[in-house]
Scaffold this motif. Structure first.
Motif, PDB file in Angstrom:
ATOM      1  N   UNK A 172      97.945 -40.364 -45.775  1.00  0.00           N
ATOM      2  CA  UNK A 172      99.296 -40.829 -45.437  1.00  0.00           C
ATOM      3  C   UNK A 172      99.362 -42.341 -45.633  1.00  0.00           C
ATOM      4  N   UNK A 173     100.374 -42.814 -46.402  1.00  0.00           N
ATOM      5  CA  UNK A 173     100.435 -44.248 -46.680  1.00  0.00           C
ATOM      6  C   UNK A 173     101.266 -45.036 -45.674  1.00  0.00           C
ATOM      7  N   UNK A 174     101.899 -44.364 -44.729  1.00  0.00           N
ATOM      8  CA  UNK A 174     102.601 -45.052 -43.640  1.00  0.00           C
ATOM      9  C   UNK A 174     101.706 -45.033 -42.420  1.00  0.00           C
ATOM     10  N   UNK A 175     101.154 -46.189 -42.076  1.00  0.00           N
ATOM     11  CA  UNK A 175     100.156 -46.258 -41.004  1.00  0.00           C
ATOM     12  C   UNK A 175     100.695 -45.739 -39.677  1.00  0.00           C
ATOM     13  N   UNK A 176     101.948 -46.079 -39.359  1.00  0.00           N
ATOM     14  CA  UNK A 176     102.533 -45.653 -38.083  1.00  0.00           C
ATOM     15  C   UNK A 176     102.627 -44.128 -38.019  1.00  0.00           C
ATOM     16  N   UNK A 177     103.040 -43.520 -39.130  1.00  0.00           N
ATOM     17  CA  UNK A 177     103.131 -42.062 -39.179  1.00  0.00           C
ATOM     18  C   UNK A 177     101.740 -41.440 -39.069  1.00  0.00           C
ATOM     19  N   UNK A 178     100.771 -42.041 -39.763  1.00  0.00           N
ATOM     20  CA  UNK A 178      99.400 -41.542 -39.724  1.00  0.00           C
ATOM     21  C   UNK A 178      98.831 -41.589 -38.309  1.00  0.00           C
ATOM     22  N   UNK A 179      99.071 -42.690 -37.610  1.00  0.00           N
ATOM     23  CA  UNK A 179      98.584 -42.832 -36.234  1.00  0.00           C
ATOM     24  C   UNK A 179      99.247 -41.817 -35.314  1.00  0.00           C
ATOM     25  N   UNK A 180     100.560 -41.643 -35.488  1.00  0.00           N
ATOM     26  CA  UNK A 180     101.294 -40.677 -34.670  1.00  0.00           C
ATOM     27  C   UNK A 180     100.782 -39.258 -34.903  1.00  0.00           C
ATOM     28  N   UNK A 181     100.523 -38.930 -36.174  1.00  0.00           N
ATOM     29  CA  UNK A 181      99.990 -37.618 -36.518  1.00  0.00           C
ATOM     30  C   UNK A 181      98.597 -37.432 -35.941  1.00  0.00           C
ATOM     31  N   UNK A 182      97.798 -38.493 -36.013  1.00  0.00           N
ATOM     32  CA  UNK A 182      96.446 -38.452 -35.469  1.00  0.00           C
ATOM     33  C   UNK A 182      96.452 -38.165 -33.967  1.00  0.00           C
ATOM     34  N   UNK A 183      97.373 -38.817 -33.254  1.00  0.00           N
ATOM     35  CA  UNK A 183      97.488 -38.618 -31.799  1.00  0.00           C
ATOM     36  C   UNK A 183      97.871 -37.166 -31.496  1.00  0.00           C
ATOM     37  N   UNK A 184      98.825 -36.626 -32.254  1.00  0.00           N
ATOM     38  CA  UNK A 184      99.247 -35.230 -32.048  1.00  0.00           C
ATOM     39  C   UNK A 184      98.093 -34.262 -32.283  1.00  0.00           C
ATOM     40  N   UNK A 185      97.331 -34.497 -33.359  1.00  0.00           N
ATOM     41  CA  UNK A 185      96.211 -33.615 -33.671  1.00  0.00           C
ATOM     42  C   UNK A 185      95.123 -33.671 -32.603  1.00  0.00           C
ATOM     43  N   UNK A 186      94.807 -34.882 -32.152  1.00  0.00           N
ATOM     44  CA  UNK A 186      93.782 -35.026 -31.109  1.00  0.00           C
ATOM     45  C   UNK A 186      94.239 -34.387 -29.802  1.00  0.00           C
ATOM     46  N   UNK A 187      95.542 -34.485 -29.528  1.00  0.00           N
ATOM     47  CA  UNK A 187      96.102 -33.849 -28.334  1.00  0.00           C
ATOM     48  C   UNK A 187      95.941 -32.336 -28.411  1.00  0.00           C
ATOM     49  N   UNK A 188      96.025 -31.794 -29.639  1.00  0.00           N
ATOM     50  CA  UNK A 188      95.852 -30.360 -29.850  1.00  0.00           C
ATOM     51  C   UNK A 188      94.384 -29.952 -29.882  1.00  0.00           C
ATOM     52  N   UNK A 189      93.482 -30.947 -29.868  1.00  0.00           N
ATOM     53  CA  UNK A 189      92.060 -30.658 -29.808  1.00  0.00           C
ATOM     54  C   UNK A 189      91.308 -30.793 -31.111  1.00  0.00           C
ATOM     55  N   UNK A 190      91.982 -31.229 -32.183  1.00  0.00           N
ATOM     56  CA  UNK A 190      91.317 -31.385 -33.478  1.00  0.00           C
ATOM     57  C   UNK A 190      90.596 -32.729 -33.554  1.00  0.00           C
ATOM     58  N   UNK A 191      89.623 -32.803 -34.477  1.00  0.00           N
ATOM     59  CA  UNK A 191      88.924 -34.056 -34.746  1.00  0.00           C
ATOM     60  C   UNK A 191      89.493 -34.703 -36.004  1.00  0.00           C
ATOM     61  N   UNK A 192      89.649 -36.011 -35.999  1.00  0.00           N
ATOM     62  CA  UNK A 192      90.152 -36.733 -37.161  1.00  0.00           C
ATOM     63  C   UNK A 192      88.963 -37.258 -37.954  1.00  0.00           C
ATOM     64  N   UNK A 193      88.768 -36.720 -39.153  1.00  0.00           N
ATOM     65  CA  UNK A 193      87.634 -37.122 -39.986  1.00  0.00           C
ATOM     66  C   UNK A 193      87.889 -38.453 -40.668  1.00  0.00           C
ATOM     67  N   UNK A 224     106.888 -34.386 -37.466  1.00  0.00           N
ATOM     68  CA  UNK A 224     106.089 -33.220 -37.127  1.00  0.00           C
ATOM     69  C   UNK A 224     106.343 -32.750 -35.697  1.00  0.00           C
ATOM     70  N   UNK A 225     106.509 -31.448 -35.548  1.00  0.00           N
ATOM     71  CA  UNK A 225     106.580 -30.832 -34.222  1.00  0.00           C
ATOM     72  C   UNK A 225     105.209 -30.246 -33.929  1.00  0.00           C
ATOM     73  N   UNK A 226     104.698 -30.459 -32.709  1.00  0.00           N
ATOM     74  CA  UNK A 226     103.331 -30.057 -32.391  1.00  0.00           C
ATOM     75  C   UNK A 226     103.095 -28.566 -32.591  1.00  0.00           C
TER      76      UNK A 226
END
Length: 370
Positions: A14-35, A111-113
C-alpha cells in the motif's frame, strides 16, 4: 478448515502510509501478524521472496513502474501465495484484469473489519484447497497401483472443505456487507464460481479414476432422448453469452433408447460446454440428434477456434490441451472421460475440425428403441 489468525503472516502492499497503518491496526486487532508493509511493486516482489508470507493484501494503484496486478502476476510466477486486491474503486476492466491474474479476493476501501476477516478466511481456504487439488491432479497423472483408492480418499477429503467455502461465500453474500456497494457481490460470485469449477474437476477426476479401474458401470434405462437433449440445452443457458446461438435439430418423432442417463448427461454437457467455451467470439453451437443403422447419433457443432490435425490424435488422452487454447481454462480430462463413456456404451466417437473454422464431434451409441 479453521485457520488460527495468530499463525497467519500478512504482507501489506500500500503506497498510502496512513491507510497501510490503519489496515495494519485492523489486522492485528483481528489477531493476524503483519509480515511487512511496502509501497511499490519492486519492493513487494523482493519482500515476498524473502519472507514468504501466508497472504498478501495488494493495492492495485501503487508506486513504481508496475501496478498491483502486474506485481501479483510476477509473484504468482515465482511463489504460491494467495493475493487479495485492495482498491478505492472497482471498474469492470480492472475486475477482469484482477480475475485473470489469479487473485483470491477483492476488497474495497475503506475496509470493514468483518468483510476483511471474512475475505481473508475464504482466500486462505481456497488456497489450501487449490494446493490439495494440484496434488490430486499430480496423483491422477501418476502411475500407481493404489491410485484409485487414493483418489477416492482425496475426493472425500476435499469435498467437505469446498462445501464449507461455498456456504461461507453464501453467508457473506447474504450479510449486510454485500448489500452496498454492488461490487462485493461480484467478488462473492467469483468465489462461488471457483468452488463450482473445483467441484466439477473433482467429479471428473473421480469418474476417470473409476473408469480406469474398471469400476464405472452402465445403469441402462429407457430414455426419451429427444426430451433429454432439450433439458440439457436448457441447463446450459446460463453459460451461453449474447454472442452465441444455441440450436437443436432433431426429427419430429421422439427417439427412445436404453442408455445410462447420468453418463449421457455428463457426455453431452461436456461436449456442449466445450463448444461454447472454445467459441470465445460466439457463433452457432448446435446439437443434432438422429437415428441411423440402429444407432443414436449425437452431433455437436461449433464455429470456434478449432484444432490442428496433430492435436486430434491426442484428443482423448488425459491432461492434453490444444496449443491454441490461450487463456481458456480447462483440465484436459473432459474428453478422456467422454471417450470412456462412449466405450462403455459400445459406441464410437469421431471429430472433424479446422483452425478458426470450428469443430464437430459425432457420437454414435447403440440404439435399442421401443
Amino acid at each position: 478448515m479453521m485457520f488460527p489468525t495468530q499463525e497467519i503472516n500478512i504482507l501489506i502492499v500500500e503506497d498510502e502510509l496512513l491507510i497501510a497503518k490503519n489496515l495494519s491496526v485492523k489486522l492485528e486487532k483481528l489477531g493476524y501478524k503483519i509480515a511487512g508493509i511496502v509501497s511499490s511493486g519492486a519492493d513487494a516482489i523482493q519482500r515476498a521472496g524473502e519472507i514468504k508470507p501466508d497472504l498478501i493484501l495488494m493495492d492495485i494503484v501503487i508506486k513504481g513502474e508496475i501496478d498491483g496486478i502486474e506485481t501479483a502476476t510476477i509473484i504468482n510466477q515465482k511463489l504460491d501465495i494467495p493475493i487479495i486486491y485492495t482498491t478505492a474503486y472497482a471498474d469492470d476492466e480492472t475486475l477482469q484484469r484482477a480475475e485473470n491474474s489469479g487473485s483470491y479476493g477483492y476488497l474495497l476501501k475503506p475496509f470493514k473489519e468483518r468483510e476483511l476477516h471474512a475475505t481473508i478466511k475464504i482466500a486462505l481456504s481456497k488456497h489450501q484447497e487449490a494446493v490439495k487439488m494440484q496434488t490430486l491432479i499430480a496423483l491422477a497423472a501418476a502411475k500407481s497401483n493404489n491410485r484409485s483408492r487414493f483418489i477416492s480418499m482425496a475426493y472425500h477429503d476435499l469435498n467437505t472443505p469446498l462445501t464449507t467455502i461455498q456456504l461461507s461465500a453464501e453467508m457473506l453474500e447474504d450479510s449486510e456487507l454485500c448489500k452496498t456497494p454492488e461490487t462485493p457481490n461480484k467478488n462473492v460470485a467469483r468465489i462461488k464460481k471457483a468452488v463450482s469449477n473445483m467441484s466439477g474437476l473433482l467429479e471428473d477426476i473421480l469418474m476417470l479414476s473409476k473408469a480406469e479401474a474398471g469400476k464405472l458401470s452402465l445403469n441402462l434405462d429407457s430414455l426419451n432422448v429427444t426430451d433429454f437433449c432439450c433439458s440439457i440445452l436448457e441447463e446450459l443457458q446460463p453459460i451461453v453469452t449474447d454472442k452465441h446461438i444455441l440450436n437443436f435439430r432433431a426429427q419430429t418423432k421422439p427417439l427412445y433408447a436404453n442408455l445410462d442417463v447420468k453418463l449421457l448427461h455428463h457426455l453431452l454437457t461436456n461436449l456442449l460446454s466445450n463448444a461454447i467455451k472454445y467459441s470465445p467470439n460466439g457463433g452457432n453451437v448446435s446439437l443434432e440428434l438422429s437415428c441411423e443403422n440402429q444407432q443414436i447419433i449425437f452431433c455437436v457443432r461449433d464455429e470456434g477456434i478449432g484444432m490442428t490435425a496433430e492435436y486430434e490424435g491426442k484428443l482423448f488422452q488425459q491432461f492434453e490441451r490444444g496449443p491454441n487454447v490461450g487463456n481458456i481454462k480447462g483440465s484436459g480430462l473432459g474428453l478422456c472421460i467422454v471417450k470412456h463413456i462412449v466405450d462403455l456404451h459400445g459406441g464410437t466417437i469421431s471429430v472433424e475440425s479446422a483452425i478458426d473454422k470450428g469443430t464437430t464431434f459425432i457420437v454414435a451409441l447403440p440404439f435399442l428403441g421401443h
